[in-house]
Scaffold this motif. Structure first.
Motif, PDB file in Angstrom:
ATOM      1  N   GLU A   1      -0.657   7.650   2.573  1.00 30.92           N
ATOM      2  CA  GLU A   1      -0.371   9.060   2.857  1.00 30.92           C
ATOM      3  C   GLU A   1      -1.504   9.958   2.385  1.00 30.92           C
ATOM      4  O   GLU A   1      -1.884  10.915   3.071  1.00 30.92           O
ATOM      5  N   GLN A   2      -2.046   9.649   1.232  1.00 37.02           N
ATOM      6  CA  GLN A   2      -3.152  10.446   0.702  1.00 37.02           C
ATOM      7  C   GLN A   2      -4.397  10.327   1.588  1.00 37.02           C
ATOM      8  O   GLN A   2      -5.098  11.304   1.830  1.00 37.02           O
TER       9      GLN A   2
ATOM     10  N   LEU B   1       0.024  12.135  -7.467  1.00 38.76           N
ATOM     11  CA  LEU B   1       0.647  11.091  -6.659  1.00 38.76           C
ATOM     12  C   LEU B   1       2.141  10.975  -6.931  1.00 38.76           C
ATOM     13  O   LEU B   1       2.928  10.762  -6.028  1.00 38.76           O
TER      14      LEU B   1
ATOM     15  N   GLN C   1       5.536   0.493  -1.810  1.00 34.55           N
ATOM     16  CA  GLN C   1       5.575   1.926  -2.115  1.00 34.55           C
ATOM     17  C   GLN C   1       4.189   2.451  -2.492  1.00 34.55           C
ATOM     18  O   GLN C   1       3.777   3.527  -2.054  1.00 34.55           O
TER      19      GLN C   1
ATOM     20  N   LEU D   1       0.559   6.482 -10.450  1.00 35.87           N
ATOM     21  CA  LEU D   1       1.687   5.932  -9.706  1.00 35.87           C
ATOM     22  C   LEU D   1       2.787   5.389 -10.614  1.00 35.87           C
ATOM     23  O   LEU D   1       3.901   5.142 -10.152  1.00 35.87           O
TER      24      LEU D   1
ATOM     25  N   LEU E   1       6.669   6.205  -9.010  1.00 34.40           N
ATOM     26  CA  LEU E   1       7.426   5.531  -7.959  1.00 34.40           C
ATOM     27  C   LEU E   1       8.801   5.086  -8.437  1.00 34.40           C
ATOM     28  O   LEU E   1       9.020   4.885  -9.624  1.00 34.40           O
TER      29      LEU E   1
ATOM     30  N   GLU F   1       2.032   2.672   0.570  1.00 32.70           N
ATOM     31  CA  GLU F   1       2.433   3.799   1.412  1.00 32.70           C
ATOM     32  C   GLU F   1       1.974   5.129   0.813  1.00 32.70           C
ATOM     33  O   GLU F   1       1.492   6.007   1.529  1.00 32.70           O
ATOM     34  N   ARG F   2       2.129   5.275  -0.499  1.00 38.52           N
ATOM     35  CA  ARG F   2       1.709   6.526  -1.143  1.00 38.52           C
ATOM     36  C   ARG F   2       0.198   6.732  -1.015  1.00 38.52           C
ATOM     37  O   ARG F   2      -0.265   7.836  -0.720  1.00 38.52           O
TER      38      ARG F   2
END
Length: 241
Positions: free
Chosen positions: A21-22, A3, A14, A44, A6, A17-18
């Motif tokens: 995305e995954q 990941l 954040q 993270l 951040l 969002e991360r």
């Protein structure tokens, strides 16, 4: 797929969002269980509370669902759009049909529940609409919307009021576009004034059936214009509606 730590800024956003995305990339397919909070926090580079808030945001978007004692599971790979976003993307004719259902009932209830203050607010909005007729289409549309907002408010139903408030931004540009496309105010700057006066009068008189009938007739006339071939169907709404 790691990941990655951040940057220090809004960490919850954040993190959400991360993780999003995954999920959208298929790293965690629908039905799969996400790693635990401790594992996600370590990957993270944030605290467990940040991960917990990020997961709540994803749950609100319909991407994941926590299950008591089992963990957090992926339920979708694309977020569920909120109501204002869906309204903005919808065809104006579809939104208008639903608005008709809301506003006709609002007119009926307003006639039964209006107070002296409500009547005064509607009269003031009518005067504002008349004054705005000397200006541009955008100002006229805004004044028109205020008349309808005052009528809906007179129904004294907060759900109806909130629904109308959601519809108004989605319809505003459509109203302006249709006025421009059809030049409806070219020879009649106060377009639709008589129908608005009659509607407010019916509400003031407490005639629920007449108020509903007038609201229905007015909105149906505008919808007919929207649905006319080459008249902007699906793209806008009339300014007297």
């Amino acid at each position: 797929m790691p990941l990655g730590a951040l940057r220090p800024s809004p960490l919850v956003e954040q993190a959400a969002e991360r993780l999003r995305e995954q999920i959208t990339a298929g790293h965690w397919p629908v039905g799969s269980r996400l790693p635990g909070e401790t594992t996600l926090a370590k990957e993270l580079g944030v605290g467990r509370s940040t991960v917990r808030e990020a997961l709540r945001a994803l749950a609100g978007a319909g991407l994941v669902q926590p299950r008591q004692g089992a963990g957090v599971f992926v339920t979708a790979t694309s977020p569920v759009e909120d109501w204002p976003t869906r309204l903005r993307k919808a065809a104006v004719t579809d939104v208008y049909e639903v608005r008709m259902l809301v506003e006709v009932q609002a007119a009926r209830l307003a006639a039964l529940r209006r107070t002296d203050a409500d009547v005064e607010a509607m009269r003031e909005a009518l005067a504002g609409r008349r004054a705005a007729s000397e200006g541009d289409d955008a100002g006229f549309v805004d004044a028109d919307i205020r008349v309808h907002a005052a009528l809906v408010a007179a129904a004294h139903n907060p759900v109806l009021t909130d629904l109308f408030a959601e519809f108004a931004p989605a319809l505003r540009q459509g109203l302006i576009d249709l006025l421009d496309l059809l030049s409806l105010r070219a020879g009649e700057p106060r377009h639709g004034e008589d129908s608005h006066i009659a509607l407010v009068a019916a509400v003031e008189a407490g005639d629920a059936d007449e108020a509903a009938r007038l609201a229905q007739a007015e909105l149906e006339a505008t919808l007919a214009l929207l649905l006319s071939p080459g008249k902007g169907a699906g793209t806008g709404e009339e300014g007297d509606g």
